[in-house]
Design an enzyme around this catalytic site. Structure first.
Site, PDB file in Angstrom:
ATOM      1  CG  HIS A 126     -80.978  53.411  47.471  1.00 33.62           C
ATOM      2  ND1 HIS A 126     -80.946  54.311  46.426  1.00 33.62           N
ATOM      3  CD2 HIS A 126     -79.713  52.957  47.604  1.00 33.62           C
ATOM      4  CE1 HIS A 126     -79.712  54.382  45.943  1.00 33.62           C
ATOM      5  NE2 HIS A 126     -78.949  53.569  46.634  1.00 33.62           N
ATOM      6  CB  CYS A 134     -90.644  53.140  67.052  1.00 32.13           C
ATOM      7  SG  CYS A 134     -90.204  54.100  68.526  1.00 32.13           S
ATOM      8  CG  ASN A 218     -80.687  55.517  31.047  1.00 34.65           C
ATOM      9  OD1 ASN A 218     -81.568  55.431  31.891  1.00 34.65           O
ATOM     10  ND2 ASN A 218     -79.890  56.568  30.972  1.00 34.65           N
TER      11      ASN A 218
HETATM   12 ZN    ZN Z   1     -91.824  53.173  69.956  1.00 35.34          ZN
END
Ligand code: ZN
Length: 246
Positions: A126, A134, A218
Site C-alpha cells: 500500500h 509532486c 491474529n
Molecule cells: Zn513540482
C-alpha cells in the site's frame, strides 16, 4: 499447560526447521507501536459534502482530487504517526532476516516500521508515508515536509505533493504485487500476522501458498484459520518476540 506457550514453542520449531520463510502482515502488526488501524478511525466533517465522511471515502482517489484539504486534514491526523517506534514483532522479523531464515516481509502498512527495525527486503503493497512526490513535476519530498506543511503540501513549482500511498480506487503497484506473489509461492513457510484476511489482497496470497507450513497469528479468529497448520490467537508482538528471541 499454557496453550499459547505450547503454540509459540511449535512456531519456534517451525522457524528452526525451515530457512525459506515469508511474512505477510496487516495493520495489527503496528497496533502495539501505537498505530491504530485507520479504518477504525472516526471520519471527519466534510465542508464540501456537509456530512461526516468515513475513512474509506476520505482516503479515496476521487476524494483526494476533489478535496485535498480535507484529505490532508484526515491523513495528517490519523495516518501519520511520526514518532512511532518498531515493536517486538518488527525486531523479531528483522532478526530472522539477519539469520538467513526470512526471505521477505510483505506488508499492508505504510508506516515504514519494518525498515526502521532493520528489515531490508520489505514489499509495501500500500506504499509508504515516507515517500511523497509532486503531481506536476515529480519532485520527491520526505515525510517531514508533509508534516510541517500547512494544509495541502505544495511543491516549489506550485503542484500538489501527494504521498506514495495507494488510495482507495487506485491499483496496487504491479511490480510489488508480482514480487510478493513470487515470494509467497516459493516459500516453505508463510507466517501471516495482524490481519483478519478480509482486506484484498491478503486472502488471495494465502490461497496461493503451496509450501509446507501456514501460520496465522491474529488477536481474533480469521476466515482462513481452518486452512492453517498453526493458529495463534494472541498479540503478534508477544508471539513473534517470544518465538524468535524468547
Ligand atoms: Zn513540482
Amino acid at each position: 499447560m499454557d496453550k499459547t506457550r505450547d503454540k509459540i514453542k511449535e512456531l519456534r520449531e517451525i522457524i528452526d526447521t525451515y530457512d525459506n520463510i515469508v511474512f505477510f502482515g496487516g495493520a495489527g502488526v503496528s497496533v502495539p507501536s501505537g498505530i491504530p488501524d485507520f479504518r477504525s478511525a472516526d471520519g471527519i466533517y466534510s465542508k464540501a459534502y456537509k456530512t461526516i465522511l468515513n475513512p474509506e471515502i476520505i482516503i479515496s482517489h476521487s476524494f483526494f482530487m476533489r478535496n485535498p484539504e480535507e484529505f490532508y486534514e484526515f491523513y495528517k491526523d490519523k495516518m501519520i504517526y511520526k514518532d512511532a517506534q518498531p515493536n517486538a514483532a518488527h525486531y523479531a522479523l528483522a532478526e530472522l532476516e539477519r539469520r538467513g531464515k526470512l526471505n521477505a516481509v510483505i506488508t499492508q502498512n505504510i508506516d515504514g516500521l519494518h525498515q526502521k527495525a532493520g528489515s531490508k527486503r520489505v514489499l509495501e503493497l500500500h506504499g509508504t508515508i515516507h515517500y511523497n512526490y509532486c503531481m506536476k513535476c515529480g519532485k520527491s519530498y520526505d515525510l517531514d515536509y508533509i508534516v510541517k506543511s500547512k494544509g495541502v503540501p505544495k511543491c516549489e513549482c506550485g503542484g500538489i505533493v501527494r504521498p506514495d500511498v495507494v488510495l482507495y480506487e487506485e491499483g496496487l503497484d504491479s511490480h510489488t504485487v508480482e514480487m510478493s506473489r513470487a515470494y509467497v509461492s516459493a516459500a516453505d513457510v508463510l507466517i501471516v500476522g495482524g490481519t483478519s484476511l478480509k482486506v484484498y489482497p491478503a486472502a488471495g496470497y494465502v490461497r496461493e501458498f503451496v509450501g509446507k507450513k501456514l501460520v496465522l497469528i491474529n488477536k481474533s479468529r480469521t476466515d482462513m484459520d481452518s486452512a492453517a497448520d498453526l493458529v495463534i490467537n494472541d498479540d503478534i508482538a508477544k508471539v513473534l518476540g517470544e518465538a524468535v528471541n524468547g
